[in-house]
Design an enzyme around this catalytic site. Structure first.
Site, mmCIF file in Angstrom:
data_model
loop_
_atom_site.group_PDB
_atom_site.id
_atom_site.type_symbol
_atom_site.label_atom_id
_atom_site.label_comp_id
_atom_site.label_asym_id
_atom_site.label_seq_id
_atom_site.Cartn_x
_atom_site.Cartn_y
_atom_site.Cartn_z
ATOM 1 N N CYS A 1 -4.560 -3.077 2.638
ATOM 2 C CA CYS A 1 -5.367 -2.058 3.301
ATOM 3 C C CYS A 1 -5.404 -2.393 4.785
ATOM 4 O O CYS A 1 -6.034 -3.375 5.177
ATOM 5 C CB CYS A 1 -6.775 -2.002 2.704
ATOM 6 N N GLY A 2 -4.728 -1.613 5.604
ATOM 7 C CA GLY A 2 -4.633 -1.909 7.032
ATOM 8 C C GLY A 2 -5.974 -1.840 7.740
ATOM 9 O O GLY A 2 -6.337 -2.743 8.498
ATOM 10 N N HIS B 1 -16.412 0.557 6.136
ATOM 11 C CA HIS B 1 -16.092 -0.682 5.431
ATOM 12 C C HIS B 1 -17.336 -1.544 5.255
ATOM 13 O O HIS B 1 -18.173 -1.644 6.155
ATOM 14 C CB HIS B 1 -15.044 -1.491 6.198
ATOM 15 N N ASN C 1 -12.835 4.656 9.371
ATOM 16 C CA ASN C 1 -13.356 4.884 8.020
ATOM 17 C C ASN C 1 -14.309 3.729 7.697
ATOM 18 O O ASN C 1 -14.232 2.657 8.290
ATOM 19 C CB ASN C 1 -12.218 4.993 6.995
ATOM 20 N N GLY D 1 -8.837 -2.048 6.311
ATOM 21 C CA GLY D 1 -9.657 -3.097 5.710
ATOM 22 C C GLY D 1 -9.363 -4.457 6.305
ATOM 23 O O GLY D 1 -10.280 -5.273 6.489
ATOM 24 N N CYS E 1 -6.147 5.588 7.758
ATOM 25 C CA CYS E 1 -5.378 4.678 6.902
ATOM 26 C C CYS E 1 -4.367 3.964 7.782
ATOM 27 O O CYS E 1 -3.426 4.586 8.273
ATOM 28 C CB CYS E 1 -4.682 5.458 5.784
ATOM 29 N N GLY E 2 -4.575 2.669 7.990
ATOM 30 C CA GLY E 2 -3.728 1.914 8.907
ATOM 31 C C GLY E 2 -2.292 1.769 8.450
ATOM 32 O O GLY E 2 -1.350 2.023 9.213
ATOM 33 N N GLU F 1 -10.663 0.191 -2.435
ATOM 34 C CA GLU F 1 -10.708 1.347 -1.551
ATOM 35 C C GLU F 1 -11.417 2.527 -2.213
ATOM 36 O O GLU F 1 -11.196 2.819 -3.394
ATOM 37 C CB GLU F 1 -9.291 1.771 -1.152
ATOM 38 N N ASN G 1 0.884 -1.177 0.000
ATOM 39 C CA ASN G 1 0.000 0.000 0.000
ATOM 40 C C ASN G 1 0.915 1.219 0.000
ATOM 41 O O ASN G 1 1.622 1.454 0.973
ATOM 42 C CB ASN G 1 -0.855 -0.075 1.270
#
Length: 247
Positions: free
Chosen positions: A229-230, A171, A169, A232, A78-79, A220, A16
């Site tokens: 995606c962390g 999901h 965020n 996610g 955003c992880g 995303e 990512n």
């Protein structure tokens, strides 16, 4: 608009990838079209997201962390970006702390650099309240699945069953038999922009491999499918545990 020069760092977390900008030692104010240019893989630098490090105005918080998607929109969390953020501020000499308190659009997180060099992030508890995600369930069929609730979402000519939650965020996570053949690129954009999600959503496609292992693809919002995606990954694990599929 006159041309400008910006110093940047290119980073990635599990594939990512990010453009990271130091807004502590230089003033950075960019319009959405300029963020889109930076993210463009043909004419710009190329990235899934752009990360902007800024000084904090809040006592007890070390930095402000802003995230801009490839479409130029600012998002909450955003992880993998948070992990890169920590490595960036340490490598740039902006802090020598092991644990860093960071203000995001959705609240304060506290990533830390471990003794072995890995960076971990406490993403906070998942959120299920619809108004906080945000998610509009009106008109959608719902059924219990363990401790979770699955919502039936019309997607094109078919339907999918999703778990809905926020990790800072939004999901929407669905179970698929095989992530390699999942309709990520066709269904992902339709789920992302579905009317049930006022601020759009990240679409996760999860395959359970064992009770302690999953395979995951994420489409995303504002970016498209990314290599990782962390947030996610966290959302998918939460959904799997609540459904009784994971330990």
């Amino acid at each position: 608009m006159p041309a400008m020069k910006l110093k940047f760092t290119k980073m990635q977390g599990a594939g990512n990838d990010f453009v990271v900008l130091d807004g502590v030692r230089q003033r950075i104010e960019l319009a959405p079209r300029q963020w889109r240019f930076l993210a463009d893989r043909h004419f710009g630098i190329g990235a899934d997201q752009m990360l902007l490090v800024e000084p904090s105005s809040t006592p007890g918080v070390d930095f402000r962390y802003r995230i801009f998607n490839a479409d130029g929109g600012e998002v909450e969390q955003c992880g993998n970006g948070a992990r890169c953020f920590v490595r960036f501020v340490r490598d740039q000499g902006l802090t020598d702390k092991q644990s860093i308190r960071v203000q995001t659009l959705n609240g304060v997180i506290e990533p830390r650099i471990e003794a072995d060099g890995r960076v971990t992030v406490d993403m906070g508890p998942p959120v299920f309240e619809h108004e906080r995600i945000p998610f509009v369930a009106a008109g959608l069929a719902a059924q219990p699945a363990g401790r979770d609730i699955l919502y039936t979402l019309p997607v094109g000519q078919h339907q999918c069953q999703i778990s809905v939650l926020s990790m800072g965020n939004p999901h929407a996570v669905q179970l698929v038999p095989d992530v390699e053949t999942a309709a990520v690129l066709s269904d992902g954009p339709l789920i992302e922009r579905h009317g049930a999600f006022p601020r759009r959503v990240n679409a996760g496609f999860m395959q359970v491999l064992a009770r302690d292992r999953i395979a995951l693809r994420v489409f995303e919002r504002g970016v498209g499918e990314t290599l990782a995606c962390g947030s996610g990954a966290c959302a998918a694990v939460v959904a799997g545990i609540r459904r009784g599929l994971l330990d």
